[in-house]
Design a protein around this motif. Structure first.
Motif, PDB file in Angstrom:
ATOM      1  N   ALA A   1       0.816  -1.202   0.000  1.00 41.89           N
ATOM      2  CA  ALA A   1       0.000   0.000   0.000  1.00 41.89           C
ATOM      3  C   ALA A   1       0.848   1.248   0.000  1.00 41.89           C
ATOM      4  O   ALA A   1       0.356   2.357  -0.063  1.00 41.89           O
ATOM      5  N   MET A   2       2.152   1.077   0.063  1.00 46.68           N
ATOM      6  CA  MET A   2       3.046   2.224   0.160  1.00 46.68           C
ATOM      7  C   MET A   2       3.046   3.048  -1.115  1.00 46.68           C
ATOM      8  O   MET A   2       3.216   4.257  -1.100  1.00 46.68           O
ATOM      9  N   GLN A   3       2.920   2.401  -2.272  1.00 48.48           N
ATOM     10  CA  GLN A   3       3.053   3.125  -3.519  1.00 48.48           C
ATOM     11  C   GLN A   3       1.796   3.936  -3.767  1.00 48.48           C
ATOM     12  O   GLN A   3       0.701   3.408  -3.818  1.00 48.48           O
ATOM     13  N   ALA A   4       1.944   5.199  -3.980  1.00 44.60           N
ATOM     14  CA  ALA A   4       0.799   6.057  -4.243  1.00 44.60           C
ATOM     15  C   ALA A   4       0.847   6.529  -5.674  1.00 44.60           C
ATOM     16  O   ALA A   4       1.889   6.844  -6.203  1.00 44.60           O
ATOM     17  N   ASP A   5      -0.319   6.593  -6.311  1.00 43.42           N
ATOM     18  CA  ASP A   5      -0.372   7.067  -7.678  1.00 43.42           C
ATOM     19  C   ASP A   5      -0.044   8.550  -7.780  1.00 43.42           C
ATOM     20  O   ASP A   5       0.138   9.095  -8.859  1.00 43.42           O
ATOM     21  N   THR A   6       0.003   9.219  -6.599  1.00 40.26           N
ATOM     22  CA  THR A   6       0.367  10.638  -6.597  1.00 40.26           C
ATOM     23  C   THR A   6       1.875  10.825  -6.685  1.00 40.26           C
ATOM     24  O   THR A   6       2.340  11.963  -6.782  1.00 40.26           O
TER      25      THR A   6
ATOM     26  N   PRO B   1      16.346   9.954  -9.654  1.00 36.44           N
ATOM     27  CA  PRO B   1      17.490  10.347  -8.814  1.00 36.44           C
ATOM     28  C   PRO B   1      17.293  10.010  -7.336  1.00 36.44           C
ATOM     29  O   PRO B   1      18.242   9.603  -6.656  1.00 36.44           O
ATOM     30  N   TRP B   2      16.059  10.149  -6.852  1.00 34.12           N
ATOM     31  CA  TRP B   2      15.805   9.889  -5.439  1.00 34.12           C
ATOM     32  C   TRP B   2      15.731   8.390  -5.164  1.00 34.12           C
ATOM     33  O   TRP B   2      16.154   7.936  -4.096  1.00 34.12           O
ATOM     34  N   VAL B   3      15.204   7.625  -6.137  1.00 31.90           N
ATOM     35  CA  VAL B   3      15.253   6.165  -6.031  1.00 31.90           C
ATOM     36  C   VAL B   3      16.709   5.697  -6.018  1.00 31.90           C
ATOM     37  O   VAL B   3      17.099   4.818  -5.242  1.00 31.90           O
ATOM     38  N   GLY B   4      17.518   6.303  -6.884  1.00 32.59           N
ATOM     39  CA  GLY B   4      18.931   5.960  -6.918  1.00 32.59           C
ATOM     40  C   GLY B   4      19.641   6.285  -5.614  1.00 32.59           C
ATOM     41  O   GLY B   4      20.542   5.548  -5.184  1.00 32.59           O
ATOM     42  N   LEU B   5      19.231   7.369  -4.944  1.00 33.91           N
ATOM     43  CA  LEU B   5      19.845   7.719  -3.668  1.00 33.91           C
ATOM     44  C   LEU B   5      19.512   6.690  -2.593  1.00 33.91           C
ATOM     45  O   LEU B   5      20.360   6.326  -1.780  1.00 33.91           O
ATOM     46  N   VAL B   6      18.269   6.193  -2.600  1.00 27.67           N
ATOM     47  CA  VAL B   6      17.910   5.120  -1.670  1.00 27.67           C
ATOM     48  C   VAL B   6      18.707   3.859  -2.006  1.00 27.67           C
ATOM     49  O   VAL B   6      19.170   3.136  -1.111  1.00 27.67           O
ATOM     50  N   GLY B   7      18.883   3.586  -3.318  1.00 24.90           N
ATOM     51  CA  GLY B   7      19.717   2.458  -3.721  1.00 24.90           C
ATOM     52  C   GLY B   7      21.150   2.605  -3.232  1.00 24.90           C
ATOM     53  O   GLY B   7      21.802   1.612  -2.865  1.00 24.90           O
TER      54      GLY B   7
ATOM     55  N   GLY C   1      14.063   1.394   4.295  1.00 28.47           N
ATOM     56  CA  GLY C   1      14.424   1.691   2.917  1.00 28.47           C
ATOM     57  C   GLY C   1      13.318   1.328   1.945  1.00 28.47           C
ATOM     58  O   GLY C   1      13.014   2.099   1.018  1.00 28.47           O
ATOM     59  N   MET C   2      12.696   0.159   2.140  1.00 25.06           N
ATOM     60  CA  MET C   2      11.606  -0.247   1.258  1.00 25.06           C
ATOM     61  C   MET C   2      10.394   0.680   1.409  1.00 25.06           C
ATOM     62  O   MET C   2       9.724   1.010   0.426  1.00 25.06           O
ATOM     63  N   ALA C   3      10.105   1.104   2.652  1.00 22.84           N
ATOM     64  CA  ALA C   3       8.987   2.018   2.867  1.00 22.84           C
ATOM     65  C   ALA C   3       9.264   3.371   2.208  1.00 22.84           C
ATOM     66  O   ALA C   3       8.368   3.982   1.611  1.00 22.84           O
ATOM     67  N   THR C   4      10.503   3.841   2.300  1.00 21.54           N
ATOM     68  CA  THR C   4      10.870   5.099   1.650  1.00 21.54           C
ATOM     69  C   THR C   4      10.772   4.962   0.141  1.00 21.54           C
ATOM     70  O   THR C   4      10.247   5.845  -0.551  1.00 21.54           O
ATOM     71  N   LEU C   5      11.261   3.858  -0.379  1.00 23.08           N
ATOM     72  CA  LEU C   5      11.218   3.614  -1.819  1.00 23.08           C
ATOM     73  C   LEU C   5       9.787   3.612  -2.331  1.00 23.08           C
ATOM     74  O   LEU C   5       9.491   4.147  -3.409  1.00 23.08           O
ATOM     75  N   GLY C   6       8.876   3.018  -1.547  1.00 22.36           N
ATOM     76  CA  GLY C   6       7.491   2.901  -1.972  1.00 22.36           C
ATOM     77  C   GLY C   6       6.782   4.237  -2.117  1.00 22.36           C
ATOM     78  O   GLY C   6       5.812   4.349  -2.869  1.00 22.36           O
ATOM     79  N   THR C   7       7.247   5.264  -1.398  1.00 19.75           N
ATOM     80  CA  THR C   7       6.616   6.582  -1.518  1.00 19.75           C
ATOM     81  C   THR C   7       7.193   7.385  -2.676  1.00 19.75           C
ATOM     82  O   THR C   7       6.662   8.453  -3.011  1.00 19.75           O
ATOM     83  N   LEU C   8       8.260   6.893  -3.291  1.00 20.42           N
ATOM     84  CA  LEU C   8       8.903   7.611  -4.382  1.00 20.42           C
ATOM     85  C   LEU C   8       8.417   7.163  -5.754  1.00 20.42           C
ATOM     86  O   LEU C   8       8.527   7.908  -6.728  1.00 20.42           O
ATOM     87  N   ALA C   9       7.914   5.922  -5.857  1.00 22.41           N
ATOM     88  CA  ALA C   9       7.553   5.353  -7.154  1.00 22.41           C
ATOM     89  C   ALA C   9       6.065   5.012  -7.196  1.00 22.41           C
ATOM     90  O   ALA C   9       5.489   4.572  -6.203  1.00 22.41           O
TER      91      ALA C   9
ATOM     92  N   ALA D   1      11.613   0.282  -9.696  1.00 23.24           N
ATOM     93  CA  ALA D   1      12.231   0.857  -8.497  1.00 23.24           C
ATOM     94  C   ALA D   1      12.928  -0.221  -7.664  1.00 23.24           C
ATOM     95  O   ALA D   1      14.044  -0.018  -7.167  1.00 23.24           O
ATOM     96  N   VAL D   2      12.272  -1.380  -7.496  1.00 20.92           N
ATOM     97  CA  VAL D   2      12.876  -2.468  -6.726  1.00 20.92           C
ATOM     98  C   VAL D   2      14.131  -2.991  -7.426  1.00 20.92           C
ATOM     99  O   VAL D   2      15.139  -3.305  -6.777  1.00 20.92           O
ATOM    100  N   SER D   3      14.103  -3.079  -8.756  1.00 18.20           N
ATOM    101  CA  SER D   3      15.277  -3.552  -9.488  1.00 18.20           C
ATOM    102  C   SER D   3      16.475  -2.630  -9.266  1.00 18.20           C
ATOM    103  O   SER D   3      17.600  -3.092  -9.069  1.00 18.20           O
ATOM    104  N   ILE D   4      16.227  -1.317  -9.285  1.00 11.41           N
ATOM    105  CA  ILE D   4      17.318  -0.366  -9.034  1.00 11.41           C
ATOM    106  C   ILE D   4      17.800  -0.479  -7.593  1.00 11.41           C
ATOM    107  O   ILE D   4      19.003  -0.449  -7.315  1.00 11.41           O
ATOM    108  N   HIS D   5      16.864  -0.650  -6.666  1.00  8.81           N
ATOM    109  CA  HIS D   5      17.231  -0.824  -5.260  1.00  8.81           C
ATOM    110  C   HIS D   5      18.086  -2.077  -5.076  1.00  8.81           C
ATOM    111  O   HIS D   5      19.064  -2.066  -4.318  1.00  8.81           O
ATOM    112  N   GLU D   6      17.743  -3.155  -5.779  1.00  5.06           N
ATOM    113  CA  GLU D   6      18.484  -4.415  -5.653  1.00  5.06           C
ATOM    114  C   GLU D   6      19.880  -4.330  -6.259  1.00  5.06           C
ATOM    115  O   GLU D   6      20.714  -5.197  -6.023  1.00  5.06           O
TER     116      GLU D   6
END
Length: 405
Positions: free
Chosen positions: A13-18, A27-33, A136-144, A152-157
């Motif tokens: 439920a973390m990912q929001a369409d907003t 860039p922000w997904v990459g920073l979490v990665g 990290g996963m919760a933060t990632l979910g709000t970015l994508a 997003a998960v592939s870049i994180h991995e």
């Protein structure tokens, strides 16, 4: 509630369409990665330094690998507590704190002089590093956005998979100019600074999580799928972390290679893993997650059995295939978990399955490999792990059939 009858669900439920378009969020997904790279690399750095730590502190292989088990105990405790902590601390702050605390502990490790102190420091290392993944996963979910979650998960991995290549090379380069203490000090400073930068400029992860409910825990604990996912994650983590941790010992003591050669081969065998991590989700979408998991387990088992053969060429081939399959399997496991559990239950499943898999994969597996390596040889330990991977194909029948297959 029976997990087998629940409808397919989005990853969380973390990912929001907003959330912004993926190009803007990249860039922000990459920073979490990058945080994940530093978090995982800080722990993985201990593997190529283990021989030096052994010699300096006067340890044998079993004692050295038991240090990894103690770190896994701390790591598991943090993972278990993180589901509750995230209801009080925002994910972004926890992820940044984990990175900074990990750096501080590494700097403390650099001054350890005896086995007893090392045990305490390894537990602290696990406690600090274990706070990262759920945050990290919760933060990632709000970015994508939900439709961009796979990318997003592939870049994180890429974080842990790039660390497999970089860490042995960085360790070898560091040992040429300083000792293991200097290397840990440098990595600690880098981790501390990365956490500070993320706390300052990072985005996302500003929403507190709902605390897990007793009812949710009860339903998840009773489902055999929870423990199947915990086991699959444990096999993957053992192949990812435990094998990586003891390979330098095997290549030097078992194969008679120089430490610099062993670290070079270890890095070379992991060059393919970042590409495998990116390809894993794509193949799971087309071939089916269950089939992908079964194929990865089969190839992992065969590769580990090959690593027991006393031939440098065969061992190198086995190392390469085993590393690639370990990276390949994780997107399929998380995809299958999302299919089998509703979004509301997924954090609870991860809260139970992830600590259990961590204790087995990063604690029990390295300790077992070290004990078997001390008595029968590391090749025997790899063979046992390979047989476990092959046997793990059998309980995949518990997974519900995939629609249209």
């Amino acid at each position: 509630m029976t997990a087998d009858t629940t409808p397919p669900a989005a990853p969380s439920a973390m990912q929001a369409d907003t959330a912004p378009a993926f190009a803007a969020a990249l860039p922000w997904v990459g920073l979490v990665g990058l945080l994940f790279f530093v978090n995982y690399g800080s722990r993985a750095m201990l593997a190529p330094l283990l021989l030096s730590i052994e010699a300096d502190l006067g340890l044998d292989h079993a004692q050295a690998t038991r240090l990894l088990f103690l770190m896994a105990c701390g790591f598991t405790a943090s993972l278990a507590a993180s589901a509750f902590l995230l209801s009080r601390v925002t994910p972004r702050r926890m992820a940044a704190f984990s990175c900074m605390a990990t750096g501080a502990v590494l700097m403390g490790m650099a001054v350890v002089r005896d086995h007893a102190t090392a045990r305490y420091m390894f537990v602290l290392m696990g406690l600090a590093a274990g706070l990262y993944f759920p945050a990290g996963m919760a933060t990632l979910g709000t970015l994508a956005r939900q439709r961009d979650w796979g990318k997003a998960v592939s870049i994180h991995e890429l974080g842990p998979n790039l660390s497999f290549v970089a860490v042995p090379l960085l360790a070898e380069a560091g040992l040429r100019v300083t000792d293991w203490r200097g290397v840990l000090l440098a990595v600690g400073v880098a981790s501390l600074l990365t956490g500070i930068v993320f706390a300052w400029v990072g985005r996302g992860g500003r929403t507190l999580a709902e605390p897990p409910s007793v009812r949710g825990f009860t339903g998840v604990l009773r489902s055999p799928l929870t423990w199947l996912f915990a086991w699959l994650l444990a096999v993957g983590v053992a192949g990812e972390y435990a094998v990586f941790s003891v390979l330098p010992l095997h290549l030097v003591d078992g194969m008679g290679l120089a430490p610099s050669t062993a670290n070079g081969l270890l890095a070379a065998s992991r060059v393919i893993t970042p590409f495998a991590a990116l390809a894993g989700g794509w193949v799971a979408d087309r071939m089916g997650a269950r089939r992908t998991i079964a194929a990865c387990l089969a190839l992992t088992g065969i590769a580990l059995l090959a690593m027991a053969v006393p031939s440098a060429t065969v061992v190198m081939a086995g190392m390469t295939v085993q590393g690639a399959m370990t990276a390949f399997i994780f997107p399929a496991i998380f995809k299958e978990l999302a299919r089998c559990w509703p979004a509301g239950y997924q954090p609870t499943v991860l809260c139970i399955a992830t600590p259990a898999s961590s204790l087995l994969g990063t604690g029990a597996a390295p300790a077992l490999l070290g004990l078997v390596g001390q008595t029968l040889g590391f090749g025997t330990g790899f063979a046992l792990l390979g047989l476990l991977a092959l046997v793990s194909i059998i309980p995949l029948r518990l997974l519900p059939p995939e629609a249209g297959r």
